[in-house]
Design a protein around this motif. Structure first.
Motif, PDB file in Angstrom:
ATOM      1  N   UNK A 250       6.871   7.312   4.338  1.00  0.00           N
ATOM      2  CA  UNK A 250       6.017   8.153   5.777  1.00  0.00           C
ATOM      3  C   UNK A 250       4.421   7.600   4.728  1.00  0.00           C
ATOM      4  N   UNK A 251       4.104   7.381   3.652  1.00  0.00           N
ATOM      5  CA  UNK A 251       2.963   6.280   3.506  1.00  0.00           C
ATOM      6  C   UNK A 251       3.214   4.631   3.960  1.00  0.00           C
ATOM      7  N   UNK A 252       4.001   4.541   4.218  1.00  0.00           N
ATOM      8  CA  UNK A 252       4.018   3.163   5.512  1.00  0.00           C
ATOM      9  C   UNK A 252       3.477   3.472   7.149  1.00  0.00           C
ATOM     10  N   UNK A 253       4.536   4.293   7.265  1.00  0.00           N
ATOM     11  CA  UNK A 253       4.018   4.648   8.311  1.00  0.00           C
ATOM     12  C   UNK A 253       3.325   5.520   8.576  1.00  0.00           C
ATOM     13  N   UNK A 254       2.875   6.170   7.456  1.00  0.00           N
ATOM     14  CA  UNK A 254       0.608   6.381   7.785  1.00  0.00           C
ATOM     15  C   UNK A 254      -0.211   5.641   7.814  1.00  0.00           C
ATOM     16  N   UNK A 255      -0.129   4.641   6.861  1.00  0.00           N
ATOM     17  CA  UNK A 255      -1.134   2.929   6.723  1.00  0.00           C
ATOM     18  C   UNK A 255      -0.783   2.001   8.341  1.00  0.00           C
ATOM     19  N   UNK A 256       0.454   2.363   8.896  1.00  0.00           N
ATOM     20  CA  UNK A 256       1.049   1.671  10.004  1.00  0.00           C
ATOM     21  C   UNK A 256       0.271   1.884  11.279  1.00  0.00           C
ATOM     22  N   UNK A 267      -4.057   0.772   1.784  1.00  0.00           N
ATOM     23  CA  UNK A 267      -5.167   2.012   0.144  1.00  0.00           C
ATOM     24  C   UNK A 267      -4.354   2.111  -1.041  1.00  0.00           C
ATOM     25  N   UNK A 268      -3.493   1.846  -1.432  1.00  0.00           N
ATOM     26  CA  UNK A 268      -2.584   1.391  -2.610  1.00  0.00           C
ATOM     27  C   UNK A 268      -2.362   0.338  -2.595  1.00  0.00           C
ATOM     28  N   UNK A 269      -2.146   0.160  -4.142  1.00  0.00           N
ATOM     29  CA  UNK A 269      -1.560  -0.793  -5.219  1.00  0.00           C
ATOM     30  C   UNK A 269       0.087  -1.317  -4.886  1.00  0.00           C
ATOM     31  N   UNK A 270       0.008  -2.498  -4.764  1.00  0.00           N
ATOM     32  CA  UNK A 270       2.053  -2.547  -5.542  1.00  0.00           C
ATOM     33  C   UNK A 270       2.463  -0.940  -6.006  1.00  0.00           C
ATOM     34  N   UNK A 271       2.048  -0.983  -7.135  1.00  0.00           N
ATOM     35  CA  UNK A 271       2.593  -0.844  -8.726  1.00  0.00           C
ATOM     36  C   UNK A 271       2.253   0.873  -7.973  1.00  0.00           C
TER      37      UNK A 271
END
Length: 360
Positions: A250-256, A267-271
């Motif tokens: 969900x976070x990946x598709x939101x940012x995409x 808007x998020x670090x890898x960690x």
């Protein structure tokens, strides 16, 4: 130029992937000799046996049927496609990933002894080192019925993110042991739990990575107590993995959709996206989820304080938390024992192999 060597290597990769997919049968299973798994129990019954204090829905309440409808929330579609059955033993799979398969000419010599340690201590396990090229095909195969998961995986801009995501994805779908390629198996997995623990009540094993009792812990770690993600053991469909896969997707598709799923723009670090910070949060979310535990008003949440300075196994519901010595022996800090300690099971060599990712 597409040389004869490249053609041969491509053919080897395709054949390897075909054999991996063919190996997805009922494998030899991990646990006490003579145990006979009970199959066919419902999701609710599996959760109840995992957590006897779980608050079940009142009798007679209508339950919304689950299905594979594309319009259903992702977390429910994942639950439908990868149901959690607590009773059978842990599948005897060992999953690792690297840029190249061990059969490749380019597989580094200093990794061969590490990779071999897993096979030598687990001769009856199916041990797969999935190359970067074959990871994509495997995820597309496993998650063909949940296409947004594959879209999220395929859209991640960094190899380290895909490597993080892969471990959650393969364990959710198939279960077993995931361990980074730069780890050494010190003891066989059947000895990681005390004999008196009933394996049919355990669905997940996680270790403590860091327990820094110092004021500046945030300069070194993402959480005050951090759970390890370089070695994870799970039965298929576990709710922690389901939550982690849904959250990353969900976070990946939101940012995409926002046009920021790019290096230097996220808007998020890898960690905090795919790494130890997000992973630790997912474990604690499960421990404090009233859907799985009978949490009454006023009950104290489970926090890092419940595991800090832990020196032996601790069982919470269907999860066993191992002390820092188990997956981080020999680090010389935070109370970790040495590699000859009775609780030392896996040695992480901290090669920082992800830092060599050319896409970083």
């Amino acid at each position: 130029m597409f040389t004869q060597r490249k053609a041969l290597l491509t053919l080897i990769g395709v054949v390897t992937l075909f054999l991996v997919l063919r190996s997805f049968r009922e494998p030899e299973i991990l646990g006490a000799p003579g145990y006979r798994p009970v199959k066919g129990i419902s999701q609710e019954e599996a959760d109840r046996r995992a957590n006897p204090s779980r608050k079940l829905p009142p009798q007679g309440r209508a339950q919304r049927p689950l299905g594979a409808s594309p319009s259903a929330p992702l977390i429910e579609r994942l639950r439908y496609q990868f149901p959690y059955d607590l009773e059978p033993r842990f599948p005897a799979y060992i999953w690792q990933t690297w840029k190249y398969a061990p059969s490749s000419y380019w597989f580094e010599e200093d990794l061969r002894g590490l990779e071999a340690s897993w096979t030598e201590l687990h001769p009856k396990f199916t041990h797969e080192v999935i190359s970067d090229e074959n990871q994509r095909h495997l995820i597309q195969y496993l998650y063909g019925s949940v296409p947004d998961v594959f879209e999220a995986y395929d859209s991640l801009p960094l190899g380290v993110m895909k490597a993080d995501f892969f471990r959650y994805l393969v364990l959710l779908a198939r279960g077993g042991i995931y361990s980074d390629i730069d780890t050494t198996a010190l003891k066989p997995a059947h000895s990681w739990l005390p004999e008196e623990l009933d394996r049919s009540t355990i669905g997940f094993i996680v270790g403590i990575e860091a327990d820094p009792d110092r004021d500046d812990w945030h300069d070194w770690y993402s959480r005050r107590l951090q759970f390890c993600q370089w070695t994870i053991v799970s039965k298929p469909g576990h709710p922690i993995l389901r939550d982690m896969v849904a959250t990353i997707t969900e976070q990946a598709l939101r940012m995409k959709r926002a046009g920021i799923l790019k290096v230097g723009h996220m808007d998020k670090t890898i960690m905090e996206f795919t790494g130890p910070g997000a992973w630790t949060d997912a474990v604690f979310r499960y421990f404090n989820n009233p859907s799985f535990f009978n949490i009454k008003p006023g009950d104290k949440n489970i926090t890092y304080e419940d595991f800090s300075h832990q020196t032996t196994h601790r069982k919470v519901g269907d999860v066993v938390v191992l002390p820092i010595t188990s997956f981080s022996p020999g680090v010389g800090q935070m109370g970790a024992g040495d590699t000859d300690d009775a609780m030392a099971f896996v040695k992480h060599n901290f090669e920082g192999t992800w830092k060599t990712d050319p896409s970083l």
